[in-house]
Write a protein that holds these residues in place. Structure first.
Motif, mmCIF file in Angstrom:
data_model
loop_
_atom_site.group_PDB
_atom_site.id
_atom_site.type_symbol
_atom_site.label_atom_id
_atom_site.label_comp_id
_atom_site.label_asym_id
_atom_site.label_seq_id
_atom_site.Cartn_x
_atom_site.Cartn_y
_atom_site.Cartn_z
ATOM 1 N N LYS A 9 0.835 -1.200 0.000
ATOM 2 C CA LYS A 9 0.000 0.000 0.000
ATOM 3 C C LYS A 9 0.877 1.260 0.000
ATOM 4 C CE LYS A 9 -4.005 1.940 2.398
ATOM 5 N NZ LYS A 9 -4.825 2.091 1.181
ATOM 6 N N TYR A 35 -2.526 2.290 -13.741
ATOM 7 C CA TYR A 35 -2.693 3.723 -13.874
ATOM 8 C C TYR A 35 -1.741 4.433 -12.917
ATOM 9 C CZ TYR A 35 -7.028 3.872 -16.620
ATOM 10 O OH TYR A 35 -7.974 3.789 -17.626
ATOM 11 N N PHE A 90 -2.344 2.835 -9.437
ATOM 12 C CA PHE A 90 -3.556 2.044 -9.263
ATOM 13 C C PHE A 90 -3.596 0.907 -10.268
ATOM 14 C CE2 PHE A 90 -6.019 4.240 -6.153
ATOM 15 C CZ PHE A 90 -5.650 5.572 -6.246
ATOM 16 N N PHE A 101 -11.202 -0.797 -9.294
ATOM 17 C CA PHE A 101 -9.859 -0.351 -8.952
ATOM 18 C C PHE A 101 -9.388 -0.959 -7.640
ATOM 19 C CE2 PHE A 101 -8.520 3.118 -11.772
ATOM 20 C CZ PHE A 101 -9.665 3.288 -12.526
ATOM 21 N N GLY A 102 -8.063 -1.147 -7.568
ATOM 22 C CA GLY A 102 -7.449 -1.441 -6.279
ATOM 23 C C GLY A 102 -7.351 -0.171 -5.462
ATOM 24 N N SER A 103 -6.876 -0.289 -4.249
ATOM 25 C CA SER A 103 -6.836 0.853 -3.347
ATOM 26 C C SER A 103 -5.576 1.700 -3.513
ATOM 27 C CB SER A 103 -6.974 0.394 -1.901
ATOM 28 O OG SER A 103 -5.971 -0.553 -1.605
ATOM 29 N N GLY B 40 -7.399 8.866 -0.398
ATOM 30 C CA GLY B 40 -6.513 7.746 -0.100
ATOM 31 C C GLY B 40 -7.020 6.398 -0.558
ATOM 32 N N ARG B 41 -8.061 6.384 -1.369
ATOM 33 C CA ARG B 41 -8.637 5.117 -1.820
ATOM 34 C C ARG B 41 -8.651 5.032 -3.346
ATOM 35 N NH1 ARG B 41 -11.745 3.064 2.395
ATOM 36 N NH2 ARG B 41 -11.593 1.113 1.252
ATOM 37 N N GLY B 42 -9.020 3.843 -3.824
ATOM 38 C CA GLY B 42 -9.177 3.672 -5.262
ATOM 39 C C GLY B 42 -10.501 4.236 -5.744
ATOM 40 N N LEU B 43 -10.659 4.275 -7.055
ATOM 41 C CA LEU B 43 -11.890 4.789 -7.641
ATOM 42 C C LEU B 43 -12.973 3.720 -7.601
ATOM 43 C CD1 LEU B 43 -9.447 6.394 -9.081
ATOM 44 C CD2 LEU B 43 -11.245 7.128 -10.656
ATOM 45 N N VAL B 44 -14.201 4.179 -7.397
ATOM 46 C CA VAL B 44 -15.339 3.275 -7.345
ATOM 47 C C VAL B 44 -16.308 3.657 -8.464
ATOM 48 C CG1 VAL B 44 -17.333 2.530 -5.983
ATOM 49 C CG2 VAL B 44 -15.119 2.903 -4.862
#
Lengths: 110, 112
Positions: A9, A35, A90, A101-103, B40-44
């Motif tokens: 992460k 990305y 990403f 998408f991943g985090s 701080g997260r991925g796209l949803v």
């Protein structure tokens, strides 16, 4: 039950090092992506693999090399890291239109 | 890949108000998608609208598409603090769904 998981992460490393980011999806999707999101939040596609075959290879330095051992995995290896490589990377996957998408992996090169 | 355009770049409203974000693109598309990114997260993925559709709803979200103006809007009704995020539009105007063209995003802040 994570759909798209990428590790690590966070990644802090020195200039000149080589590092890898791993990505795995358990959705049965046939296309995976990497990305890069810069500090201004612009999203730029780097690579796309469909059924393990490279289909998109945008203009990125050849220090970046993707590897897809199977449909569920797309790893990103970066050689000779530079300060400008600092960003959030990403991984994503799709089957059809919507992307998952991943985090993200926050890479900081010092 | 070129960027689509979104406006406003940032939007701050009170909880309970409606929020509207716009997205413009340059060439013809088959579909347009909206995504949310929490800090701080991925796209949803939120919603996809096809070029032959003019409006689509999903819960408190309403998306419109005007292909003559090459623009789309995302309306969030009765906003909540949890809606605070960045919102991105993406189109397949690159000619392929494998290579989406992304907007620069609208940063939405909902004040309690």
């Amino acid at each position: 039950d994570t759909a798209v998981s990428q590790t690590p992460k966070y990644l802090v490393t020195q200039m000149g090092n080589d590092k890898s980011i791993k990505c795995e999806q358990n959705l049965g999707h046939d296309t995976m992506y990497w990305y890069k999101q810069d500090s201004k939040k612009f999203l730029k596609i780097m690579f796309s693999y469909n059924n393990k075959e490279l289909i998109i290879n945008e203009t990125v330095p050849n220090r970046f090399s993707p590897k897809s051992p199977d449909k569920a995995h797309l790893n990103l290896h970066i050689n000779s890291l530079e300060l400008g490589d600092s960003a959030v990377y990403f991984c994503a996957s799709s089957r059809g239109r919507g992307y998952t998408f991943g985090s993200g992996t926050r890479l900081t090169v010092v | 890949s070129q960027q689509g355009e979104e406006d406003p770049q940032a939007l701050s409203i009170q909880e309970g108000e409606n929020a509207t974000m716009n997205c413009s693109y340059k060439t013809s598309i088959n579909n347009l998608q909206w995504y949310r990114q929490n800090s701080g997260r991925g796209l949803v993925h939120l919603i996809l609208i096809r070029s032959n559709e003019r409006e689509k709803h999903s819960g408190r979200l309403r998306v419109t598409l005007d292909t003559s103006k090459k623009s789309s809007s995302l309306l969030i009704t009765a906003s909540r603090a949890a809606d605070t995020a960045s919102y991105f539009c993406a189109t397949d105007e690159g000619g392929s769904n494998y290579q989406l063209i992304w907007g620069a995003g609208t940063k939405l802040i909902i004040k309690p």
